[in-house]
Scaffold this motif. Structure first.
Motif, short mmCIF file in Angstrom:
data_model
loop_
_atom_site.label_atom_id
_atom_site.label_comp_id
_atom_site.label_asym_id
_atom_site.label_seq_id
_atom_site.Cartn_x
_atom_site.Cartn_y
_atom_site.Cartn_z
N UNK A 13 0.82 -1.21 0.00
CA UNK A 13 0.00 0.00 0.00
C UNK A 13 0.85 1.26 0.00
N UNK A 14 1.90 1.27 0.82
CA UNK A 14 2.63 2.52 1.06
C UNK A 14 3.87 2.70 0.20
N UNK A 15 4.41 1.64 -0.38
CA UNK A 15 5.63 1.78 -1.18
C UNK A 15 5.49 2.78 -2.33
N UNK A 19 8.99 5.71 -0.97
CA UNK A 19 10.03 4.75 -1.38
C UNK A 19 10.95 4.33 -0.24
N UNK A 20 11.07 5.14 0.80
CA UNK A 20 11.98 4.86 1.92
C UNK A 20 11.47 3.66 2.72
N UNK A 21 12.08 2.50 2.47
CA UNK A 21 11.62 1.27 3.11
C UNK A 21 11.77 1.33 4.63
N UNK A 96 0.92 12.69 10.43
CA UNK A 96 2.37 12.75 10.65
C UNK A 96 3.09 11.78 9.72
N UNK A 97 2.53 10.58 9.56
CA UNK A 97 3.13 9.63 8.63
C UNK A 97 2.97 10.10 7.19
N UNK A 98 1.77 10.55 6.84
CA UNK A 98 1.48 10.91 5.45
C UNK A 98 2.28 12.10 4.97
N UNK A 99 2.72 12.94 5.89
CA UNK A 99 3.54 14.09 5.50
C UNK A 99 4.89 13.67 4.94
N UNK A 100 5.28 12.42 5.18
CA UNK A 100 6.53 11.90 4.61
C UNK A 100 6.32 11.40 3.18
N UNK A 105 -1.98 16.73 -0.61
CA UNK A 105 -2.53 17.31 0.62
C UNK A 105 -4.02 16.99 0.74
N UNK A 106 -4.73 17.03 -0.37
CA UNK A 106 -6.17 16.76 -0.34
C UNK A 106 -6.44 15.32 0.09
N UNK A 107 -5.65 14.38 -0.40
CA UNK A 107 -5.86 12.98 -0.03
C UNK A 107 -5.42 12.71 1.41
N UNK A 108 -4.40 13.41 1.88
CA UNK A 108 -4.02 13.29 3.29
C UNK A 108 -5.17 13.74 4.18
N UNK A 109 -5.76 14.88 3.84
CA UNK A 109 -6.87 15.40 4.62
C UNK A 109 -8.08 14.46 4.55
N UNK A 110 -8.22 13.80 3.43
CA UNK A 110 -9.31 12.84 3.27
C UNK A 110 -9.12 11.66 4.23
#
Length: 211
Positions: A13-15, A19-21, A96-100, A105-110
């Protein structure tokens, strides 16, 4: 499904957005530790896995499956029976995680919005929102489970509130159950409503009578 499989799902999901494993692994360990804490009995990795499985089954009906899955991962990351701001704190942790990540920004807020909306499942939707409706319904799947599974859930919730004496827990739990039963419908999507609504109301009434 093993925790390692959950780990694989997290990285899949997050890769694409991070990219930072090492950063992804650190976030997974933080989430895994939170959901595996000794005071968790229902709000555990099993609950996360159940919601992720539902999201996979209904993926074709979701507008933004990745955002929904992120919300699933973080929605109970902070959970204390004695606090009323768990959803807000979980949303903050997600942000905090998503800011990395490269997520917009819109999807983070979602993601944070979906998490915060789990504070009260009885609140009506302000506008049609298929992903939110699914997410809230999936989070309440257990209410419509077979009776034995529902009672296991009820016992697990009581264990999470074990520091609260019965004289306080019972009235509080009754209030929660009565509020859900007063809602016109427990489930917002036709699929969940058809499959689980009647059983959920039966289970809630039985627990309410037991209290």
């Amino acid at each position: 499904m093993t925790n390692s499989t959950l780990s694989n799902r997290w990285h899949q999901l997050t890769a694409p957005m991070l990219p930072d494993e090492a950063a992804r692994a650190a976030a997974y360990e933080q989430l895994s530790a939170a959901y595996s804490a000794s005071d968790r009995h229902y709000h555990t990795l099993h609950h996360v896995r159940t919601l992720l499985d539902a999201a996979e089954r209904y993926a074709s009906t979701l507008q933004d499956p990745a955002v929904v899955q992120l919300a699933i991962w973080f929605h109970d990351a902070v959970y204390s029976a004695r606090r009323s701001n768990n959803e807000e704190r979980s949303a903050t942790l997600a942000l905090k995680f998503l800011e990395q990540t490269t997520l917009s920004a819109a999807r983070r807020q979602r993601v944070t919005y979906l998490i915060e909306r789990t504070k009260d499942h009885t609140q009506p939707l302000s506008a049609p929102d298929a992903d939110l409706a699914f997410f809230l319904d999936a989070d309440l799947q257990i209410l419509g489970a077979p009776e034995a599974d529902y009672w296991q859930y009820a016992r697990q919730i009581r264990q999470e509130y074990r520091l609260i004496p019965d004289m306080l827990y019972r009235p509080g739990r009754r209030k929660v159950l009565e509020k859900m039963l007063a809602a016109p419908t427990l489930y917002r999507t036709p699929e969940f409503r058809q499959r689980l609504e009647d059983g959920a109301r039966r289970n809630l009434r039985l627990e309410l009578a037991d209290l």
